[in-house]
Design a protein around this motif. Structure first.
Motif, short mmCIF file in Angstrom:
data_model
loop_
_atom_site.label_atom_id
_atom_site.label_comp_id
_atom_site.label_asym_id
_atom_site.label_seq_id
_atom_site.Cartn_x
_atom_site.Cartn_y
_atom_site.Cartn_z
N PRO A 166 2.78 -8.44 -7.32
CA PRO A 166 3.43 -7.27 -7.92
C PRO A 166 2.47 -6.09 -8.09
O PRO A 166 2.86 -4.94 -7.86
CB PRO A 166 3.91 -7.80 -9.28
N ALA A 167 1.22 -6.37 -8.45
CA ALA A 167 0.24 -5.28 -8.58
C ALA A 167 0.00 -4.63 -7.22
O ALA A 167 -0.16 -3.41 -7.12
CB ALA A 167 -1.07 -5.82 -9.15
N GLY A 168 -0.01 -5.45 -6.17
CA GLY A 168 -0.18 -4.92 -4.81
C GLY A 168 0.99 -4.05 -4.40
O GLY A 168 0.81 -3.00 -3.78
N VAL A 169 2.20 -4.49 -4.75
CA VAL A 169 3.40 -3.69 -4.44
C VAL A 169 3.31 -2.34 -5.15
O VAL A 169 3.61 -1.29 -4.56
CB VAL A 169 4.68 -4.44 -4.86
N ARG A 170 2.87 -2.35 -6.41
CA ARG A 170 2.76 -1.09 -7.15
C ARG A 170 1.71 -0.18 -6.53
O ARG A 170 1.90 1.05 -6.47
CB ARG A 170 2.41 -1.38 -8.62
N ARG A 171 0.60 -0.74 -6.08
CA ARG A 171 -0.45 0.08 -5.45
C ARG A 171 0.07 0.73 -4.17
O ARG A 171 -0.19 1.91 -3.91
CB ARG A 171 -1.68 -0.77 -5.13
N VAL A 172 0.78 -0.05 -3.37
CA VAL A 172 1.34 0.51 -2.13
C VAL A 172 2.36 1.59 -2.46
O VAL A 172 2.37 2.66 -1.83
CB VAL A 172 1.99 -0.62 -1.28
N ALA A 173 3.19 1.35 -3.45
CA ALA A 173 4.21 2.33 -3.83
C ALA A 173 3.56 3.63 -4.29
O ALA A 173 3.98 4.73 -3.89
CB ALA A 173 5.10 1.76 -4.93
N GLN A 174 2.54 3.51 -5.12
CA GLN A 174 1.85 4.71 -5.59
C GLN A 174 1.23 5.48 -4.42
O GLN A 174 1.31 6.70 -4.35
CB GLN A 174 0.77 4.32 -6.60
N PHE A 175 0.62 4.75 -3.50
CA PHE A 175 -0.01 5.35 -2.33
C PHE A 175 1.01 6.10 -1.48
O PHE A 175 0.70 7.17 -0.92
CB PHE A 175 -0.69 4.24 -1.52
N LEU A 176 2.21 5.57 -1.38
CA LEU A 176 3.25 6.18 -0.56
C LEU A 176 4.12 7.16 -1.33
O LEU A 176 5.08 7.71 -0.77
CB LEU A 176 4.13 5.08 0.06
N GLY A 177 3.78 7.39 -2.60
CA GLY A 177 4.54 8.34 -3.39
C GLY A 177 5.91 7.85 -3.80
O GLY A 177 6.83 8.64 -4.01
N LYS A 178 6.05 6.54 -3.95
CA LYS A 178 7.32 5.94 -4.37
C LYS A 178 7.24 5.50 -5.83
O LYS A 178 6.15 5.21 -6.35
CB LYS A 178 7.67 4.74 -3.48
#
Length: 345
Positions: A249-261
């Motif tokens: 879940p932390a990884g999903v959040r990092r990817v989302a933040q990186f992609l502006g989601k």
């Protein structure tokens, strides 16, 4: 071949003596051999010659999203994670379109564009028209990537120096690194799985080739360090496979933040469950079933194997483990690159 204005690096044939030694364990019948590229000597298929300048000078777009890894570092897993976040968790589209179509492999054509490779493909296709069309499409992967509608999702195993020089300044890039020992074990099984790679040595032989740099896309540490040195670039997200395993879940959040989601916690939880290894292994959209269909992979083996960290301990004897640790220490000396610790269980 010397570098020129279209491509700045030398491409040199692997010496016949070295190739003959490799052929004792590697079945190279599907290719015309290997070449080494640039001052770091990246080890790639000879078909790379035809695509080197085209890849290096490829037109980039600001909305491109690339996933770059050394092979067997969690590539497919992270591709699906990135695609799902970028596409607002569209599970219907994900399940209906294979990942290889949503997120194509840029340099696939370098593997299958030689005369020997194409002859072998025809043999494996056995006259099946559909299979021949798929095989033909794979020989044009670079051209097809250039023609993809925006936003493009592109996967590659090429190191940063062989990719377009403005990649990080123009596009979003997610890079994933994994413990070299686990990479080698997984890559060994991949070589066993893919009939066109045709490896018939044991793991100890394979490890020796891996350390020496005689495995595709090696040298491993040079590949990782090129991206690690750029990890502060705002368009690069550098991830460790082990961190994703520990807290997806932390990884999903990092990817989302990186992609502006900005996903909800419910969306993060649902995607994390969707991406668990047991679920992922059953997902036909990401399991490269087309390779089994084409006769390119062993029908009795799975593309998704274990999805864990520390599996290398089951393959290394004490001498190999000590040698591996020394090799890792030598390659990390003078850097601040440190791979996450993981539970050996």
């Amino acid at each position: 071949m010397n570098g020129n204005s279209d491509f700045p690096y030398e491409i040199n044939e692997v010496e016949p003596e070295e190739l003959a030694e490799l052929q004792k364990t590697f079945n190279l019948a599907f290719t015309d051999g290997y070449v080494r590229v640039g001052p770091k000597g990246y080890f790639v298929r000879s078909g790379y010659r035809k695509e080197a300048a085209k890849i290096y000078n490829m037109s980039l777009r600001p909305d491109d999203i690339w996933v770059v890894t050394f092979p067997k570092s969690g590539t497919t897993w992270v591709q699906e994670l990135v695609w799902m976040v970028a596409n607002d968790f569209d599970y219907v589209k994900s399940s209906s379109i294979p990942l290889v179509d949503r997120f194509p492999f840029l340099e696939m054509s370098t593997i299958v564009n030689s005369d020997k490779a194409q002859a072998k493909m025809k043999e494996l296709c056995g006259g099946n028209k559909k299979h021949m069309e798929i095989a033909e499409m794979l020989t044009k992967s670079v051209s097809l990537a250039e023609q993809l509608p925006s936003p493009r999702f592109i996967k590659t195993h090429l190191p940063l120096t062989l990719l377009p020089p403005s990649l990080l300044d123009t596009t979003k890039v997610v890079y994933v690194a994994r413990d070299a020992r686990d990479v080698a074990v997984s890559y060994f099984h991949h070589y066993k799985l893919m009939t066109f790679m045709g490896y018939y040595g044991d793991f100890k032989d394979y490890w020796a080739s891996f350390v020496k740099g005689d495995v595709e896309d090696c040298p491993y540490f040079e590949h990782v360090k090129e991206f690690w040195e750029q990890r502060q670039h705002p368009n690069l997200l550098f991830l460790f496979y082990e961190d994703l395993l520990k807290d997806l879940p932390a990884g999903v959040r990092r990817v989302a933040q990186f992609l502006g989601k900005h996903p909800s916690e419910a969306q993060v939880t649902a995607l994390s469950e969707y991406l668990t290894f047991d679920n992922f292994k059953k997902n036909k959209s990401v399991n490269f079933e087309v390779f089994k269909e084409l006769g390119w992979s062993d029908k009795n083996m799975s593309f998704m194997r274990k999805g864990k960290a520390g599996d290398w301990r089951d393959y290394f004897d004490a001498e190999m483990a000590a040698q591996a640790q020394q090799w890792i220490d030598d390659n990390l000396r003078g850097t601040d690159l440190c791979f996450p610790e993981h539970d050996p269980k």
